[in-house]
Write an enzyme that holds these catalytic residues in place. Structure first.
Site, PDB file in Angstrom:
ATOM      1  N   GLY A  45       0.767  -1.243   0.000  1.00 19.28           N
ATOM      2  CA  GLY A  45       0.000   0.000   0.000  1.00 19.28           C
ATOM      3  C   GLY A  45       0.797   1.291   0.000  1.00 19.28           C
ATOM      4  N   GLU A 100       4.144   4.132   6.087  1.00 16.65           N
ATOM      5  CA  GLU A 100       2.907   3.339   6.043  1.00 16.65           C
ATOM      6  C   GLU A 100       1.862   4.018   5.170  1.00 16.65           C
ATOM      7  OE1 GLU A 100       1.420   0.715   7.505  1.00 16.65           O
ATOM      8  OE2 GLU A 100       2.300   0.343   9.476  1.00 16.65           O
ATOM      9  N   ASP A 101       0.956   3.241   4.616  1.00  9.95           N
ATOM     10  CA  ASP A 101      -0.177   3.842   3.914  1.00  9.95           C
ATOM     11  C   ASP A 101      -1.237   4.299   4.922  1.00  9.95           C
ATOM     12  OD1 ASP A 101      -0.890   1.228   4.588  1.00  9.95           O
ATOM     13  OD2 ASP A 101      -1.771   0.741   2.650  1.00  9.95           O
ATOM     14  N   ASP A 104      -4.824   1.967  10.964  1.00  6.43           N
ATOM     15  CA  ASP A 104      -6.255   1.781  11.215  1.00  6.43           C
ATOM     16  C   ASP A 104      -6.417   1.282  12.652  1.00  6.43           C
ATOM     17  OD1 ASP A 104      -8.967   1.390  10.851  1.00  6.43           O
ATOM     18  OD2 ASP A 104      -8.770  -0.390   9.612  1.00  6.43           O
ATOM     19  N   THR A 105      -6.447  -0.026  12.868  1.00  7.53           N
ATOM     20  CA  THR A 105      -6.528  -0.522  14.242  1.00  7.53           C
ATOM     21  C   THR A 105      -5.208  -0.297  14.987  1.00  7.53           C
ATOM     22  OG1 THR A 105      -5.738  -2.727  13.639  1.00  7.53           O
ATOM     23  CG2 THR A 105      -8.125  -2.371  13.595  1.00  7.53           C
ATOM     24  N   GLY A 106      -4.113  -0.178  14.235  1.00 10.91           N
ATOM     25  CA  GLY A 106      -2.792   0.010  14.842  1.00 10.91           C
ATOM     26  C   GLY A 106      -2.055  -1.312  15.051  1.00 10.91           C
ATOM     27  N   THR A 108      -0.974  -3.619  12.930  1.00 13.19           N
ATOM     28  CA  THR A 108       0.149  -3.855  12.013  1.00 13.19           C
ATOM     29  C   THR A 108       1.354  -3.006  12.419  1.00 13.19           C
ATOM     30  OG1 THR A 108      -1.464  -4.196  10.255  1.00 13.19           O
ATOM     31  CG2 THR A 108       0.820  -3.871   9.567  1.00 13.19           C
ATOM     32  N   ASP A 160      -5.312  -0.484  -2.134  1.00 12.25           N
ATOM     33  CA  ASP A 160      -6.152  -1.336  -2.990  1.00 12.25           C
ATOM     34  C   ASP A 160      -7.440  -1.795  -2.337  1.00 12.25           C
ATOM     35  OD1 ASP A 160      -4.994  -3.154  -1.094  1.00 12.25           O
ATOM     36  OD2 ASP A 160      -5.562  -4.785  -2.441  1.00 12.25           O
ATOM     37  N   ARG A 166      -5.067   0.659  -7.148  1.00  8.69           N
ATOM     38  CA  ARG A 166      -3.801   1.237  -6.675  1.00  8.69           C
ATOM     39  C   ARG A 166      -3.334   2.377  -7.575  1.00  8.69           C
ATOM     40  NH1 ARG A 166      -1.840  -2.243  -2.663  1.00  8.69           N
ATOM     41  NH2 ARG A 166      -2.209  -4.456  -3.013  1.00  8.69           N
TER      42      ARG A 166
HETATM   43  P1  5GP Z   1      -4.249  -1.947  10.917  1.00  8.25           P
HETATM   44  O1  5GP Z   1      -3.363  -3.069  11.331  1.00  8.25           O
HETATM   45  O2  5GP Z   1      -3.801  -0.596  11.409  1.00  8.25           O
HETATM   46  O3  5GP Z   1      -5.694  -2.215  11.220  1.00  8.25           O
HETATM   47  O4  5GP Z   1      -4.253  -1.924   9.353  1.00  8.25           O
HETATM   48  C1  5GP Z   1      -3.210  -1.485   8.604  1.00  8.25           C
HETATM   49  C2  5GP Z   1      -3.377  -1.955   7.183  1.00  8.25           C
HETATM   50  O5  5GP Z   1      -4.739  -2.289   6.879  1.00  8.25           O
HETATM   51  C3  5GP Z   1      -3.029  -0.842   6.224  1.00  8.25           C
HETATM   52  O6  5GP Z   1      -1.655  -0.830   5.965  1.00  8.25           O
HETATM   53  C4  5GP Z   1      -3.860  -1.194   5.022  1.00  8.25           C
HETATM   54  O7  5GP Z   1      -3.165  -2.106   4.221  1.00  8.25           O
HETATM   55  C5  5GP Z   1      -5.094  -1.865   5.610  1.00  8.25           C
HETATM   56  N1  5GP Z   1      -6.206  -0.915   5.690  1.00  8.25           N
HETATM   57  C6  5GP Z   1      -6.651  -0.249   6.767  1.00  8.25           C
HETATM   58  N2  5GP Z   1      -7.669   0.574   6.448  1.00  8.25           N
HETATM   59  C7  5GP Z   1      -7.853   0.427   5.118  1.00  8.25           C
HETATM   60  C8  5GP Z   1      -8.725   1.048   4.176  1.00  8.25           C
HETATM   61  O8  5GP Z   1      -9.551   1.916   4.473  1.00  8.25           O
HETATM   62  N3  5GP Z   1      -8.587   0.648   2.885  1.00  8.25           N
HETATM   63  C9  5GP Z   1      -7.691  -0.289   2.493  1.00  8.25           C
HETATM   64  N4  5GP Z   1      -7.662  -0.619   1.211  1.00  8.25           N
HETATM   65  N5  5GP Z   1      -6.846  -0.888   3.343  1.00  8.25           N
HETATM   66  C10 5GP Z   1      -6.917  -0.518   4.641  1.00  8.25           C
END
Ligand code: 5GP
Length: 181
Positions: A45, A100-101, A104-106, A108, A160, A166
């Site tokens: 991403g 990072e792109d 979200d939850t944090g 990753t 994506d 993308r």
């Molecule tokens: P986390 O672990 O913070 O929940 O998620 C991180 C990863 O989830 C991001 O790097 C991304 O790849 C994916 N992600 C989180 N939110 C979105 C979203 O709104 N759209 C997409 N396509 N991917 C997301």
């Protein structure tokens, strides 16, 4: 077939993205002058963001990548994190900036920070193009944030949905199903 396209709504346009990246680059350039940092892009991403960011930085950097899977083909995090590709540049004693792109939850980012800490970098910071604080489950430090966005599923500019979108030069969100009249 990209059946979602008709439901895409623009959220952040190309000029807005360019302008914000110029500002972020200015901050990062100031903080990392003379430090020859290693930027670690999180695939897939962040590849477009990283490519634009390094060209705005105008300081010498090295680039490396990790590939982490936490999302399946749906829009919810599985919570299950798998490292599919690790960095190859030795990071001990280096100034590392994770690119990072989206946070979200944090989950990753928190996992990645712990993973990279084991490589004993001199410093470790995080730059995220998008921050979606509404769904945070773990508090993670984000040192440079492009845009804080509402709880929407976004695509475009490297991000994506099941590998599609993308290539878009803007960030859009998938609108809710419109109910027929
Ligand atoms: P986390 O672990 O913070 O929940 O998620 C991180 C990863 O989830 C991001 O790097 C991304 O790849 C994916 N992600 C989180 N939110 C979105 C979203 O709104 N759209 C997409 N396509 N991917 C997301």
């Amino acid at each position: 077939m990209r059946s979602l396209e008709p439901k895409l709504r623009p959220l952040i346009g190309p000029e807005q993205i360019r302008q914000r990246i110029r500002e972020l680059a200015q901050e990062i350039r100031r903080d990392y002058a003379q430090q020859y940092p290693v930027l670690v892009g999180v695939l897939k991403g962040a590849f477009v963001f990283l490519a634009d960011l390094v060209r705005e930085l105008r300081i010498p950097v090295e680039c490396d990548f990790v590939k982490i899977s936490s999302y399946g083909k749906n829009t919810e995090t599985s919570g299950q994190i798998t490292l599919q590709l690790d960095t190859t540049i030795p990071l001990a004693g280096r100034h590392v900036l994770v690119v990072e792109d989206i946070v979200d939850t944090g989950l990753t980012t928190a996992w990645l920070i712990e993973h990279l800490k084991k490589k004993t970098p001199a410093s470790l910071r995080v730059c995220a193009l998008l921050d979606k604080p509404a769904r945070r489950r773990l508090e993670v430090p984000i040192d440079y944030v492009g845009f804080r966005i509402p709880d929407r599923f976004v695509v475009g500019y490297g991000i994506d949905c099941a590998e599609a979108f993308r290539e878009l030069d803007y960030i859009g969100y998938v609108a809710q199903e419109e109910t027929a009249p």
